[in-house]
Design a protein around this motif. Structure first.
Motif, short mmCIF file in Angstrom:
data_model
loop_
_atom_site.label_atom_id
_atom_site.label_comp_id
_atom_site.label_asym_id
_atom_site.label_seq_id
_atom_site.Cartn_x
_atom_site.Cartn_y
_atom_site.Cartn_z
N TYR A 132 0.90 -1.03 -0.05
CA TYR A 132 -0.16 0.01 -0.07
C TYR A 132 0.96 1.22 -0.09
N LEU A 133 1.88 1.09 0.71
CA LEU A 133 3.00 2.36 0.81
C LEU A 133 3.92 2.51 -0.52
N THR B 200 -0.26 12.09 3.83
CA THR B 200 -0.48 10.73 3.56
C THR B 200 -1.58 10.19 4.45
N SER C 8 -3.42 14.66 6.20
CA SER C 8 -4.12 14.16 4.98
C SER C 8 -5.73 14.18 5.34
N VAL D 145 -7.42 12.04 4.87
CA VAL D 145 -8.15 10.57 4.90
C VAL D 145 -7.14 10.00 6.10
N TYR E 249 -9.93 17.10 0.34
CA TYR E 249 -10.13 16.66 -1.08
C TYR E 249 -11.62 17.25 -1.41
N LYS F 294 -2.36 21.37 -4.51
CA LYS F 294 -1.25 20.24 -4.84
C LYS F 294 -1.58 19.18 -5.82
N SER G 168 7.44 13.94 -5.25
CA SER G 168 7.30 12.57 -6.16
C SER G 168 8.98 12.26 -6.25
N GLY G 169 9.34 11.16 -5.49
CA GLY G 169 10.46 10.41 -5.79
C GLY G 169 11.61 10.82 -5.14
N PHE G 170 11.66 12.01 -4.30
CA PHE G 170 12.95 12.54 -3.54
C PHE G 170 13.28 11.81 -2.51
N ARG G 171 14.54 11.13 -2.46
CA ARG G 171 14.97 10.30 -1.49
C ARG G 171 16.63 10.84 -1.13
N GLY H 285 7.09 11.95 1.02
CA GLY H 285 6.05 11.21 0.96
C GLY H 285 6.50 9.98 1.64
N ARG H 286 6.50 9.20 0.71
CA ARG H 286 7.30 7.96 1.24
C ARG H 286 8.66 7.83 2.19
N LEU I 237 7.78 8.15 5.60
CA LEU I 237 6.90 7.10 5.92
C LEU I 237 7.86 5.70 6.18
C1 LIG Z 1 0.74 5.68 1.25
C2 LIG Z 1 0.75 7.24 0.67
C3 LIG Z 1 -0.71 7.59 1.00
C4 LIG Z 1 -0.97 9.04 0.36
N1 LIG Z 1 -2.05 9.57 0.85
C5 LIG Z 1 -2.15 11.03 0.16
C6 LIG Z 1 -3.32 11.87 0.76
O1 LIG Z 1 -3.92 11.27 1.32
N2 LIG Z 1 -3.54 13.24 0.10
C7 LIG Z 1 -2.45 13.66 -0.79
O2 LIG Z 1 -2.76 14.73 -1.10
N3 LIG Z 1 -1.40 12.91 -1.12
C8 LIG Z 1 -1.36 11.40 -0.80
N4 LIG Z 1 -0.16 10.96 -1.09
C9 LIG Z 1 0.74 11.39 -2.08
C10 LIG Z 1 1.80 12.48 -1.31
O3 LIG Z 1 1.24 13.56 -0.53
C11 LIG Z 1 2.89 12.69 -2.43
O4 LIG Z 1 2.56 13.46 -3.38
C12 LIG Z 1 3.77 11.36 -2.60
O5 LIG Z 1 3.88 10.53 -1.71
C13 LIG Z 1 5.00 11.83 -3.32
O6 LIG Z 1 5.89 10.81 -3.84
P1 LIG Z 1 6.92 10.17 -3.00
O7 LIG Z 1 6.40 9.23 -1.81
O8 LIG Z 1 7.55 9.33 -4.22
O9 LIG Z 1 7.97 11.07 -2.53
C14 LIG Z 1 -0.01 9.68 -0.38
C15 LIG Z 1 1.21 8.92 -0.85
C16 LIG Z 1 1.58 7.61 -0.20
C17 LIG Z 1 2.75 6.89 -0.44
#
Ligand SMILES: Cc1cc2nc3c(=O)[nH]c(=O)nc-3n(C[C@H](O)[C@H](O)[C@H](O)COP(=O)(O)O)c2cc1C
Length: 393
Positions: A35-36, A89, A117, A119, A140, A263, A319-322, A341-342, A345
């Motif tokens: 899921y993650l 997230t 988030s 959610v 949302y 966003k 998106s993708g920054f590690r 994000g990840r 996490l």
């Molecule tokens: C497990 C997970 C849950 C996420 N849930 C949300 C969310 O509830 N709302 C939202 O705007 N973005 C959500 N995102 C997107 C993140 O805010 C972010 O855009 C994304 O994780 C960036 O990419 P990266 O994880 O590769 O860095 C989620 C991403 C992940 C991985």
């Protein structure tokens, strides 16, 4: 010579975010890790998000008398210690108990913002109460606009100053790993339940105290009888509203007195339009490759978006920054901050709050070293002269 990364489960031994990712994988049940981790369709965008950083290479200056590095920056008018934001997230409580609180507390300690988030499994009021935290709230637009209005009011009452509207998820992305792993929403297959037995620490941390965590900010969006996680997931799917458009953003801009962030933008045109509407910041994002597969990566869009937006609003990216090097490339191309994000996490799953702190320390160290090696001592002094486009030469 064989090169072997760390293979244990102690987050303190992690030297980088990839180590934390491997530890997270070893500590989480399959269905939670996927899921993650997972992306949409064939995960081409998910992969691309890691590859695009190769498009630019550093061209360091080596004789610039670098002093102690200064990484602090101003985000939406407030001073922060690092050009980083812990992004929104959902369902963090499934990674560890009280996941949002642990992330938020680590963000507060590092003096960076945390975005809750829509959610989330923690109430927005509980996050607002975290000491010293600059908390932002993500929403949302659901079909039930009355719920949206009430949520916005609730944020104001709780003292939030910044709202984030996510625009790239008005239709749910096709995440096939989740479809494989669950028989119905939030009901893992038998195979995954069997794997769960190999994760007793996770069961003791997450499942035994409270069972599957519940959504804490959906309130009366969920009809009676649908309050369980399973019921709620189905309702959220039906409530996502693909008619989302600029009128909604204009309505919110009008109604919300605080800062407003949009966003999920990938088009420089849309970034420019958001700035024209009086939005305070745009987050270039493809949702970590979880929504539209074959979408561009925000890092590719950044130079053009920056040219269009200029100084009219702040520009964030995710998106993708590690790695710190990747963060520094985005800053040099005009981003004001990188959202995580990840990355955080993985830290959360690997070591709870201390794991998140460890992830942030790793990034801080990497950013510090990178700008120093580039010949710069303040992130404010970074610009595109630090980079060459390796495709154009
Ligand atoms: C497990 C997970 C849950 C996420 N849930 C949300 C969310 O509830 N709302 C939202 O705007 N973005 C959500 N995102 C997107 C993140 O805010 C972010 O855009 C994304 O994780 C960036 O990419 P990266 O994880 O590769 O860095 C989620 C991403 C992940 C991985």
């Amino acid at each position: 010579m064989k090169r072997r990364p760390y293979t244990g489960t102690d987050y303190q031994r992690a030297l980088n975010i990839a180590d934390l990712e491997r530890i997270a994988r070893r500590r989480l049940p399959n269905f939670v890790f996927e899921y993650l981790q997972g992306g949409a369709d064939d995960e081409r965008t998910l992969r691309r998000n890691r590859e695009v950083f190769d498009d630019y290479l550093f061209e360091p200056r080596t004789l610039t008398r670098v002093g102690p590095r200064e990484l602090s920056t101003t985000l939406l008018g407030q001073r922060h210690a690092l050009p980083l934001v812990i992004g929104p997230t959902g369902y963090n409580g499934m990674l560890t108990r009280h996941g949002d609180i642990k992330l938020a507390t680590a963000a507060s300690g590092a003096n960076i913002p945390f975005v809750l988030s829509n959610v989330a499994t923690t109430s927005l009021e509980d996050i607002a109460a975290v000491e010293g935290l600059n908390a932002w709230m993500q929403i949302y637009f659901y079909r039930d606009r009355d719920y949206v209005r009430k949520l916005v009011d609730r944020c104001q009452t709780a003292g939030y100053e910044t709202l984030v509207v996510t625009t790239d998820s008005a239709i749910y992305g096709n995440r096939e790993w989740d479809l494989r792993n669950f028989r119905k929403p939030m009901q893992p297959t038998l195979r995954n339940l069997a794997h769960l037995l190999t994760r007793p620490r996770w069961i003791a941390d997450v499942l035994i105290p409270d069972g599957m965590p519940a959504f804490k900010n959906l309130g009366d969006l969920l009809p009676p009888g649908k309050q369980s996680v399973q019921g709620a997931s189905a309702v959220i799917g039906q409530q996502l509203d693909p008619t989302l458009n600029w009128d909604d953003i204009a309505w919110l801009r009008d109604r919300w007195p605080g800062k407003l962030i949009v966003k999920g933008i990938l088009s420089p045109d849309e970034a420019a339009q958001a700035a024209t509407l009086g939005v305070d910041a745009v987050v270039l994002s493809n949702h970590g490759g979880r929504q539209l597969d074959h979408a561009r990566s925000p890092f590719e869009v950044l130079p053009e978006a920056k040219a269009r937006v200029g100084q009219r609003c702040q520009l964030f990216i995710d998106s993708g920054f590690r790695r710190g090097t990747e963060v520094v490339k985005a800053l040099a191309l005009g981003a004001d901050a990188v959202w995580l994000g990840r990355t955080t996490l993985y830290g959360l799953a690997a070591g709870g709050q201390a794991g998140v702190e460890h992830a942030l320390e790793i990034l801080q160290g990497e950013i510090d070293r990178t700008i120093g090696l580039l010949g710069v001592d303040r992130i404010a002094d970074l610009d595109a002269s630090a980079l060459v486009n390796s495709r154009r030469g």
